[in-house]
Design a protein around this motif. Structure first.
Motif, mmCIF file in Angstrom:
data_model
loop_
_atom_site.group_PDB
_atom_site.id
_atom_site.type_symbol
_atom_site.label_atom_id
_atom_site.label_comp_id
_atom_site.label_asym_id
_atom_site.label_seq_id
_atom_site.Cartn_x
_atom_site.Cartn_y
_atom_site.Cartn_z
ATOM 1 N N PRO A 269 -1.894 97.836 -36.317
ATOM 2 C CA PRO A 269 -3.244 97.336 -36.607
ATOM 3 C C PRO A 269 -3.169 96.063 -37.449
ATOM 4 O O PRO A 269 -2.374 95.963 -38.379
ATOM 5 N N LEU A 270 -4.005 95.092 -37.117
ATOM 6 C CA LEU A 270 -3.996 93.823 -37.834
ATOM 7 C C LEU A 270 -5.412 93.429 -38.228
ATOM 8 O O LEU A 270 -6.376 93.709 -37.503
ATOM 9 N N GLU A 271 -5.524 92.771 -39.370
ATOM 10 C CA GLU A 271 -6.813 92.261 -39.823
ATOM 11 C C GLU A 271 -7.266 91.098 -38.951
ATOM 12 O O GLU A 271 -8.450 90.930 -38.659
ATOM 13 N N LYS A 272 -6.307 90.290 -38.515
ATOM 14 C CA LYS A 272 -6.576 89.177 -37.612
ATOM 15 C C LYS A 272 -5.314 88.951 -36.777
ATOM 16 O O LYS A 272 -4.228 89.422 -37.132
ATOM 17 N N PRO A 273 -5.434 88.252 -35.646
ATOM 18 C CA PRO A 273 -4.252 88.045 -34.795
ATOM 19 C C PRO A 273 -3.109 87.383 -35.558
ATOM 20 O O PRO A 273 -3.314 86.537 -36.437
ATOM 21 N N ILE B 268 -1.686 90.831 -31.330
ATOM 22 C CA ILE B 268 -3.023 91.339 -31.599
ATOM 23 C C ILE B 268 -2.947 92.752 -32.142
ATOM 24 O O ILE B 268 -1.926 93.429 -32.014
ATOM 25 N N SER B 269 -4.052 93.195 -32.729
ATOM 26 C CA SER B 269 -4.127 94.541 -33.274
ATOM 27 C C SER B 269 -4.112 95.551 -32.135
ATOM 28 O O SER B 269 -4.940 95.486 -31.223
ATOM 29 N N GLY B 270 -3.157 96.489 -32.170
ATOM 30 C CA GLY B 270 -3.081 97.439 -31.078
ATOM 31 C C GLY B 270 -2.046 98.514 -31.287
ATOM 32 O O GLY B 270 -1.408 98.612 -32.342
ATOM 33 N N GLY B 271 -1.884 99.328 -30.281
ATOM 34 C CA GLY B 271 -0.881 100.389 -30.284
ATOM 35 C C GLY B 271 -0.270 100.486 -28.901
ATOM 36 O O GLY B 271 -0.772 99.896 -27.936
ATOM 37 N N ALA B 272 0.813 101.235 -28.782
ATOM 38 C CA ALA B 272 1.487 101.365 -27.492
ATOM 39 C C ALA B 272 2.228 102.689 -27.428
ATOM 40 O O ALA B 272 2.568 103.291 -28.462
ATOM 41 N N ILE B 273 2.463 103.126 -26.204
ATOM 42 C CA ILE B 273 3.238 104.338 -25.953
ATOM 43 C C ILE B 273 4.108 104.094 -24.723
ATOM 44 O O ILE B 273 3.670 103.481 -23.751
ATOM 45 N N LEU C 251 1.920 102.061 -21.923
ATOM 46 C CA LEU C 251 0.516 101.697 -22.092
ATOM 47 C C LEU C 251 0.337 100.961 -23.407
ATOM 48 O O LEU C 251 0.884 101.368 -24.436
ATOM 49 N N ILE C 252 -0.419 99.866 -23.360
ATOM 50 C CA ILE C 252 -0.769 99.098 -24.552
ATOM 51 C C ILE C 252 -2.277 99.146 -24.719
ATOM 52 O O ILE C 252 -3.030 98.905 -23.771
ATOM 53 N N GLU C 253 -2.727 99.461 -25.931
ATOM 54 C CA GLU C 253 -4.153 99.561 -26.235
ATOM 55 C C GLU C 253 -4.537 98.501 -27.251
ATOM 56 O O GLU C 253 -3.907 98.377 -28.310
ATOM 57 N N SER C 254 -5.550 97.717 -26.942
ATOM 58 C CA SER C 254 -6.083 96.739 -27.893
ATOM 59 C C SER C 254 -7.121 97.409 -28.768
ATOM 60 O O SER C 254 -8.093 97.977 -28.267
ATOM 61 N N PHE C 255 -6.948 97.351 -30.076
ATOM 62 C CA PHE C 255 -7.897 97.974 -30.991
ATOM 63 C C PHE C 255 -9.202 97.177 -31.090
ATOM 64 O O PHE C 255 -10.260 97.728 -31.378
ATOM 65 N N ASP C 256 -9.131 95.868 -30.861
ATOM 66 C CA ASP C 256 -10.320 95.031 -31.004
ATOM 67 C C ASP C 256 -11.244 95.115 -29.787
ATOM 68 O O ASP C 256 -12.467 95.138 -29.924
ATOM 69 N N GLN D 172 -3.272 107.256 -22.963
ATOM 70 C CA GLN D 172 -4.073 106.832 -24.112
ATOM 71 C C GLN D 172 -4.453 108.031 -24.969
ATOM 72 O O GLN D 172 -4.425 107.957 -26.211
ATOM 73 N N SER D 173 -4.777 109.131 -24.336
ATOM 74 C CA SER D 173 -5.104 110.346 -25.092
ATOM 75 C C SER D 173 -3.893 110.829 -25.882
ATOM 76 O O SER D 173 -4.026 111.273 -27.030
ATOM 77 N N GLN D 174 -2.718 110.709 -25.295
ATOM 78 C CA GLN D 174 -1.490 111.111 -25.985
ATOM 79 C C GLN D 174 -1.235 110.202 -27.184
ATOM 80 O O GLN D 174 -0.810 110.662 -28.257
ATOM 81 N N LEU D 175 -1.515 108.918 -27.011
ATOM 82 C CA LEU D 175 -1.339 107.958 -28.106
ATOM 83 C C LEU D 175 -2.316 108.261 -29.244
ATOM 84 O O LEU D 175 -1.938 108.243 -30.427
#
Length: 481
Positions: free
Chosen positions: A404-408, A414-419, A426-431, A462-465
């Motif tokens: 997670p990031l306050e800004k890029p 970018i702010s996100g997570g991955a599994i 899978l990559i998920e963008s938090f923004d 995504q549910s697993q992440l």
């Protein structure tokens, strides 16, 4: 009576000898870490510009991983994960720490060097720490390597890093102090930082040859501002013209009264400074392997080389991988990894099994026949079986990233997570909430987003992440820096 006493003494000596023979020496462990070195930079990974003969030989004599990962795409979280065996999301260090940070690595963690030291190891840390803010910048709670189980350390930073001051006296431009805790010059007037750290590693090996030791040799190279030894830089300039500079402004060039980036510190490809800095790291690996041979310690030593995240795309390319440092694409998190342990690991072997750097903690303890402290929750799994049998599959359901990031990030992250589960990532963008789904077995360059074609799979991953984030107490809120 004298004969009987002699007989008893001989018997005792024999028993002691048998006991010593039955209890082999615990393996020495040397972990060499490069900073911002991309997956594709070594000769043994296919690079034809950089010259890494000692690392290439290490791969021929050991095991080379093709799918090794950093637990984060930037440095501080990787280092925290390595020392604790925990994902950065659990540790709470999710981004690189700023110079005034109060979010240093908590001493409540039971680190790898702590466990090894309690079990008879000499422990030494050389080079980049970056797990604390610094008193020089106003941090009130400065945490040092010796607070985390290292009996000795040298060459660690005392202020912000990354400024290219890689030569003695290690002072950047007009700053009032050197940025390293190296009070004395040991290698001559133009002492070069990577050479000095290599020198300290050799000294530590010699001082501790008679007992098991753990060395964490953490190089600052080749982090930008790139600044290699002039003789090696000239060598690579002759080998291939440097690529076009990605920056017009270069402090080091200004100080040398050069225009623009005439020194090629920011060359976007065929960067002579990056190649030179990597060769200096490689030279150190050669010195270490030679010293181990001289001291008859080769068979007793696990020697590991890796990087803390992918390469910076403004000075190199991580192709065929997408992206680079700061990004959750493969170019930001897939790293080189070579492990040599003669007699235990077959030479010239390759493992395509995914592994992440939280795995080092349990793997090295198992290799040393040391039990982990039950008070330290471990996210990593031992892959010792994979070291000896590259086809062995680590026992885990997936590998996770939380960033997670306050800004890029200024490099594009970018702010996100991955599994990663099996061949799927899978990559998920938090923004934005956007998800990207890739089959890495067929698309290592992450060019074809299959999220719309495989909606059920994307939803399941995504549910697993999300479920994993809950188990480690992670949120999408910006991290403490």
């Amino acid at each position: 009576m004298l004969f009987l006493r002699f007989f008893i003494l001989c018997g005792v000596a024999l028993l002691v000898g048998l006991r010593a023979e039955a209890t082999p020496r615990s393996p020495n462990i040397i972990f060499v870490l490069a900073d911002d070195l991309g997956w594709a930079e070594l000769g043994c990974y296919g690079n034809r510009f950089n010259e890494t003969p000692h690392l290439d030989r290490l791969a021929r004599e050991g095991l080379r991983f093709t799918q090794a990962y950093a637990a984060a795409p930037v440095c501080s979280p990787y280092r925290a994960a390595f020392l604790t065996g925990q994902y950065p999301a659990r540790v709470g260090i999710l981004d690189y720490l700023r110079p005034n940070s109060e979010n240093g690595l908590s001493t409540q963690h039971i680190t790898l060097p702590e466990v090894l030291r309690k079990n008879g190891y000499a422990t030494g840390m050389i080079g980049k720490w970056h797990l604390s803010g610094y008193k020089y910048h106003g941090a009130k709670n400065e945490v040092r390597p010796t607070d985390h189980g290292f009996g000795w350390d040298t060459g660690s930073e005392v202020k912000g890093v990354g400024n290219g001051a890689n030569f003695w006296p290690y002072v950047f431009r007009t700053q009032p102090i050197r940025w390293l805790d190296l009070p004395q010059n040991k290698l001559g007037r133009r002492e070069y930082l990577t050479d000095r750290l290599n020198h300290e590693a050799i000294d530590f090996i010699e001082r501790n040859r008679d007992k098991p030791f753990f060395i964490y040799l953490s190089h600052y190279a080749p982090h930008t501002i790139l600044n290699g030894r002039p003789d090696l830089v000239a060598k690579y300039r002759r080998k291939h013209p440097p690529g076009k500079s990605t920056r017009e402004r270069c402090y080091l060039c200004q100080d040398a009264t050069l225009n623009g980036d005439s020194g090629n510190h920011w060359a976007g490809d065929h960067n002579p400074h990056l190649a030179a800095m990597l060769e200096s790291i490689d030279d150190g690996v050669g010195l270490i392997t030679q010293k181990l041979k001289e001291l008859d310690l080769t068979q007793d030593t696990i020697l590991i080389f890796s990087s803390d995240n992918g390469g910076e795309t403004n000075v190199t390319s991580n192709a065929p991988l997408r992206g680079g440092k700061s990004q959750l694409y493969e170019g930001g998190i897939r790293v080189p990894l070579i492990v040599r342990w003669p007699g235990k690991i077959s030479g010239g072997t390759i493992s395509s099994q995914p592994t992440v750097n939280v795995d080092f903690y349990p793997t090295l303890l198992e290799a040393a026949n040391v039990n982990p402290d039950k008070a330290q929750k471990l996210d990593g799994v031992s892959i010792l079986a994979n070291w000896t049998n590259p086809k062995a599959t680590p026992k885990r359901d997936a590998i996770y990233w939380h960033y997670p990031l306050e800004k890029p990030h200024f490099l594009g992250g970018i702010s996100g997570g991955a599994i990663r589960a099996g061949d799927w990532k899978l990559i998920e963008s938090f923004d934005t909430g956007k998800v990207e789904l890739y089959n890495l077995a067929k698309d290592v360059g992450e060019k074809n987003n299959l999220a719309e074609k495989q909606p059920k799979l994307a939803e399941r991953l995504q549910s697993q992440l999300v479920a994993w984030r809950k188990t480690v107490g992670a949120t999408k809120e910006p991290p403490k820096r």
